[in-house]
Design a protein around this motif. Structure first.
Motif, mmCIF file in Angstrom:
data_model
loop_
_atom_site.group_PDB
_atom_site.id
_atom_site.type_symbol
_atom_site.label_atom_id
_atom_site.label_comp_id
_atom_site.label_asym_id
_atom_site.label_seq_id
_atom_site.Cartn_x
_atom_site.Cartn_y
_atom_site.Cartn_z
ATOM 1 N N ARG A 1 0.805 -1.226 0.000
ATOM 2 C CA ARG A 1 0.000 0.000 0.000
ATOM 3 C C ARG A 1 0.835 1.273 0.000
ATOM 4 N NH1 ARG A 1 -4.897 -1.778 4.203
ATOM 5 N NH2 ARG A 1 -6.091 -2.978 2.655
ATOM 6 N N ASP B 1 -6.499 -4.091 -1.986
ATOM 7 C CA ASP B 1 -7.592 -4.504 -1.101
ATOM 8 C C ASP B 1 -7.888 -5.999 -1.246
ATOM 9 O OD1 ASP B 1 -9.641 -4.374 0.697
ATOM 10 O OD2 ASP B 1 -10.934 -3.082 -0.506
ATOM 11 N N LYS C 1 -17.222 -3.860 -4.342
ATOM 12 C CA LYS C 1 -15.934 -3.535 -4.962
ATOM 13 C C LYS C 1 -16.001 -3.685 -6.479
ATOM 14 C CE LYS C 1 -13.191 -4.977 -0.946
ATOM 15 N NZ LYS C 1 -12.140 -5.915 -0.472
ATOM 16 N N GLU D 1 -4.754 1.581 -2.688
ATOM 17 C CA GLU D 1 -6.071 0.962 -2.818
ATOM 18 C C GLU D 1 -6.019 -0.560 -2.767
ATOM 19 O OE1 GLU D 1 -7.877 2.463 -6.355
ATOM 20 O OE2 GLU D 1 -8.264 4.447 -5.498
#
Length: 401
Positions: free
Chosen positions: A240, A247, A322, A245
């Protein structure tokens, strides 16, 4: 360290008898020495083809699996590797060759494809002492990774994965490797990072029943010159720093610590030039459940022709937040309708942890289960089975001294 809540992600449904993968070891012979390897390199370590068939039949009897990781040692050193691939295919499982790639030629690749090979997982990292690649760091080794990825792409529709063992001094390269994988998302389908582990004799003693065991003879024993407790969350935090982002969507927990991340899966969608978003927990749950409903097995590896169908995956955005976000980001430019959207997996694996009370936090529902003496056992601890007939127990030193 990144704060991750396991309840925010999908718990992969894999278990001992119903899993995505099984681990076959036709040989313990290897043509390289890797610092993080947990298997003793035996010159005459090949099993016979009949032994391999027997182990495959035990898998069929005891365990559902979508794919079989054909490992070792290095399986390409086995004289019957083509027949072994055929035997896996006969049993309606996907043969995945786990190899350093050193023995792979275009001619052998053609024969393996004819035999039914589904994919390759290439182990490439800077602690292997590769001829012509000595003293190269992880980023410099991307040239070699790309060589293998292009080989498979030229052969056509063979899954391409890379794994590397992560050490304290190589952690810093992970963000660059993740970025490189995205830049070759059309060729590289899976990236795996395996956190280095070794026996830590400073904290625990090992016992077989009442007998204290000297671990100095085992290949994964050492007085660690480096950290052996790197956590999955640290790797996420590192990634990160360059990709805020990033994830994850799914995980396997530890056998002793339910909130530990032993396998952490991230699914992302993009092109070579841009990432558009990530798979969410509802999306990956749908993929796993649908595959099990239709084929009776949890999905391990997808065909490359399917990973190119990222736009179809966006339809799951109807119930996956998402993917819905990814849908709108991708189609913000209407011309993207003419672009191909690729799916790629990034997996972080955190092997055994020895806890303060001496318990061993293994991977709950581990895919890398192998066969020994007709039983299913952890492949990462085969040396204990071979030397002592059992997995050893551990206790804190203050309990035993």
């Amino acid at each position: 360290m990144a704060q991750l809540n396991h309840l925010d992600y999908y718990r992969l449904p894999w278990n001992l008898t119903d899993n995505s993968i099984s681990w076959l070891e036709p040989t313990s012979k290897c043509n390289l020495y890797c610092e993080g390897c947990y298997r003793f390199n035996e010159k005459d370590g090949h099993k016979s083809l009949e032994q391999v068939k027997e182990e495959l039949d035990i898998f069929v009897k005891l365990r559902k699996a979508d794919g079989v990781s054909i490992a070792g040692g290095d399986p390409l050193t086995h004289p019957d590797v083509i027949e072994i691939v055929k035997e896996v295919t006969k049993r309606r499982m996907k043969p995945i060759l786990n190899t350093n790639g050193l023995a792979l030629t275009k001619e052998l690749l053609v024969e393996l494809k004819k035999a039914g090979v589904f994919g390759f997982t290439f182990h490439v990292d800077s602690k292997q002492g590769r001829p012509e690649w000595k003293n190269k760091n992880e980023v410099e080794l991307n040239e070699l990774r790309l060589h293998y990825a292009k080989m498979l792409a030229e052969a056509g529709n063979i899954s391409c994965a890379f794994n590397s063992t992560v050490y304290e001094d190589t952690m810093k390269y992970i963000p660059s490797l993740v970025k490189w994988a995205q830049e070759h998302i059309d060729l590289v389908h899976v990236m795996v990072f395996i956190l280095y582990r070794a026996v830590n004799n400073e904290k625990v003693d090992f016992f077989l029943g009442p007998k204290k065991i000297d671990m100095s003879e085992l290949v994964y024993n050492e007085d660690p010159p480096t950290r052996t407790d790197i956590k999955t969350q640290e790797i996420v935090e590192l990634i990160r720093t360059e990709n805020p982002e990033f994830d994850p969507c799914a995980y396997l927990n530890g056998s002793e610590q339910p909130d530990s991340f032993k396998w952490l899966l991230t699914g992302r969608l993009g092109t070579k030039k841009k990432l558009y978003g990530y798979m969410g927990k509802k999306g990956i749950e749908t993929v796993q459940m649908f595959n099990h409903l239709i084929y009776g097995k949890y999905l391990a590896y997808a065909k490359p022709k399917d990973t190119r169908k990222g736009k179809l995956m966006l339809l799951m955005g109807a119930f996956d937040k998402k993917l819905r976000k990814t849908f709108f980001k991708f189609y913000k430019n209407p011309l993207n309708i003419f672009k191909r959207l690729h799916y790629q997996s990034v997996m972080i694996i955190q092997p055994v942890d020895f806890l303060e009370d001496g318990s061993q936090n293994m991977c709950d529902g581990c895919p890398d289960i192998t066969v020994w003496n007709g039983k299913l056992v952890w492949s990462c601890r085969m040396e204990e089975q071979l030397n002592f007939g059992h997995n050893l127990k551990t206790y804190p030193k203050e309990f035993t001294n």
